[in-house]
Enzyme design. Structure first.
Site, short mmCIF file in Angstrom:
data_model
loop_
_atom_site.label_atom_id
_atom_site.label_comp_id
_atom_site.label_asym_id
_atom_site.label_seq_id
_atom_site.Cartn_x
_atom_site.Cartn_y
_atom_site.Cartn_z
N ASN A 62 0.86 -1.17 0.00
CA ASN A 62 0.00 0.00 0.00
C ASN A 62 0.91 1.23 0.00
O ASN A 62 1.56 1.53 1.00
CB ASN A 62 -0.90 -0.01 1.24
CG ASN A 62 -1.78 1.23 1.35
OD1 ASN A 62 -1.70 2.14 0.52
ND2 ASN A 62 -2.62 1.26 2.36
N VAL A 63 0.95 1.95 -1.11
CA VAL A 63 1.91 3.05 -1.24
C VAL A 63 1.58 4.23 -0.33
O VAL A 63 2.40 5.14 -0.17
CB VAL A 63 2.01 3.56 -2.71
CG1 VAL A 63 2.55 2.45 -3.61
CG2 VAL A 63 0.69 4.10 -3.20
N ASN A 89 4.45 4.62 -10.47
CA ASN A 89 3.35 4.53 -11.42
C ASN A 89 1.98 4.44 -10.75
O ASN A 89 0.96 4.79 -11.35
CB ASN A 89 3.57 3.29 -12.30
CG ASN A 89 2.35 2.93 -13.11
OD1 ASN A 89 1.98 3.63 -14.05
ND2 ASN A 89 1.69 1.83 -12.75
N SER A 141 0.84 13.59 -15.78
CA SER A 141 -0.17 13.48 -16.84
C SER A 141 -0.15 14.77 -17.63
O SER A 141 0.22 15.84 -17.12
CB SER A 141 -1.56 13.27 -16.23
OG SER A 141 -2.58 13.47 -17.19
N TYR A 154 -7.90 15.11 -9.79
CA TYR A 154 -6.85 14.37 -10.48
C TYR A 154 -5.80 15.32 -11.04
O TYR A 154 -4.59 15.08 -10.90
CB TYR A 154 -7.47 13.55 -11.61
CG TYR A 154 -6.50 12.68 -12.37
CD1 TYR A 154 -5.95 11.55 -11.78
CD2 TYR A 154 -6.15 12.97 -13.69
CE1 TYR A 154 -5.06 10.74 -12.48
CE2 TYR A 154 -5.27 12.17 -14.39
CZ TYR A 154 -4.73 11.06 -13.79
OH TYR A 154 -3.85 10.27 -14.47
N ALA A 155 -6.25 16.43 -11.63
CA ALA A 155 -5.32 17.40 -12.20
C ALA A 155 -4.44 18.00 -11.12
O ALA A 155 -3.24 18.22 -11.33
CB ALA A 155 -6.09 18.50 -12.92
N ALA A 156 -5.01 18.27 -9.96
CA ALA A 156 -4.23 18.84 -8.86
C ALA A 156 -3.08 17.92 -8.46
O ALA A 156 -1.96 18.36 -8.22
CB ALA A 156 -5.14 19.10 -7.66
N LYS A 158 -1.63 15.53 -10.33
CA LYS A 158 -0.64 15.34 -11.39
C LYS A 158 0.19 16.60 -11.61
O LYS A 158 1.36 16.52 -11.99
CB LYS A 158 -1.33 14.90 -12.69
CG LYS A 158 -1.96 13.52 -12.58
CD LYS A 158 -0.97 12.48 -12.08
CE LYS A 158 -1.55 11.10 -11.98
NZ LYS A 158 -0.59 10.09 -11.50
N ILE A 187 -4.88 6.97 -22.25
CA ILE A 187 -4.34 5.65 -22.54
C ILE A 187 -5.46 4.63 -22.39
O ILE A 187 -6.11 4.55 -21.34
CB ILE A 187 -3.18 5.30 -21.60
CG1 ILE A 187 -2.11 6.41 -21.64
CG2 ILE A 187 -2.58 3.96 -21.97
CD1 ILE A 187 -1.52 6.68 -23.01
#
Length: 257
Positions: A62-63, A89, A141, A154-156, A158, A187
């Site tokens: 668990n990262v 990743n 991303s 998500y943008a924040a 990345k 992708i």
């Protein structure tokens, strides 16, 4: 054999981009260590790669948990005594406009996508510093440089990863450690396909709409990103430092509408 005998760590390595990268790395002679929470997917990947003669190990990690991450890195060091490449990743997504996004979802996305990079890098860096070299690849991303509806969370994350990459490079260049980021576009992984088919009445129309956003005619494949990761992992990219490598089919290339 561009990664002959290099020990390469991949988080979120059980499927999608991580799995494709594990296969490519093994084909190029690497010893691959994958971390994932999906044990079934990891086992399937290991069987596939070992049947082809590749050397790969898997761990349930668990990262977002420091103890889990530290145990993994300790195990890797015990097995191999070095870490040549780290590919951060692992990541998750979130869909929704900001004012409607549940706080628990925000916390989950930022924890995996940002804290996960921090914890794994923090654990692996002492080994790289001691040996005097290494390559770290962080998954950002193309969304870090563009707007996309319902992707603020998500943008924040990345964008944060891209900025983190640049500052990490400044800090670790004196130790001959390179730190770069990948910036994929859309992708077409099984996860993305499943999401589109569950979220839209006409999934094929949604896919066609995604294609119209980019310069290239087709969506990307996990292998497209895997080969970019191979370049950053290999000695061929020795002069590439603190960069964000776009693998986006031209989404950020200025397609007219």
């Amino acid at each position: 054999m561009r990664l002959q005998d290099k020990v390469c760590l991949i988080t979120g390595g059980g499927k999608g981009i991580g799995a494709a990268t594990a296969e490519v790395f093994c084909q190029e002679g690497a010893i691959v260590e994958i971390a994932d929470v999906d044990d079934a997917a990891s086992l399937e990947l290991i069987n596939k790669i070992t049947e082809k003669g590749g050397e790969i190990y898997t761990s349930h990690v668990n990262v977002t948990d420091a103890d889990s991450v530290n145990k993994w890195i300790d195990d890797v060091n015990s097995r191999h005594g070095k870490i040549d490449v780290l590919f951060n990743n692992a990541g998750i997504s979130a869909v929704g406009v900001l004012h409607e996004l549940d706080e628990s979802l925000w916390d989950a996305v930022t924890s995996v996508n940002i804290k996960g990079v921090y914890l794994v890098s923090k654990a692996a860096l002492p080994t790289m510093i001691k040996q005097g070299y290494g390559s770290i690849i962080n998954m950002s991303s193309c969304i870090a440089e563009m707007g996309l509806e319902k992707r603020a969370a998500y943008a924040a994350t990345k964008g944060a990863v891209l900025s983190m990459t640049k500052s990490m490079q400044v800090d670790y260049a004196p130790y001959n450690i390179r730190v770069n980021a990948l910036m994929p576009g859309t992708i077409f992984t099984p996860f993305v396909e499943d999401y589109l088919r569950r979220s839209y009445d006409d999934a094929d129309k949604a896919i066609a709409g995604l294609k119209k956003r980019q310069l290239g005619p087709e969506l990307g494949t996990p292998e497209d990103v895997a080969y970019a990761a191979l370049y950053l992992a290999s000695d061929e990219s020795g002069y590439v430092m603190g960069s964000g490598l776009k693998v986006d089919g031209g989404v950020t290339g200025g397609k007219p509408y």
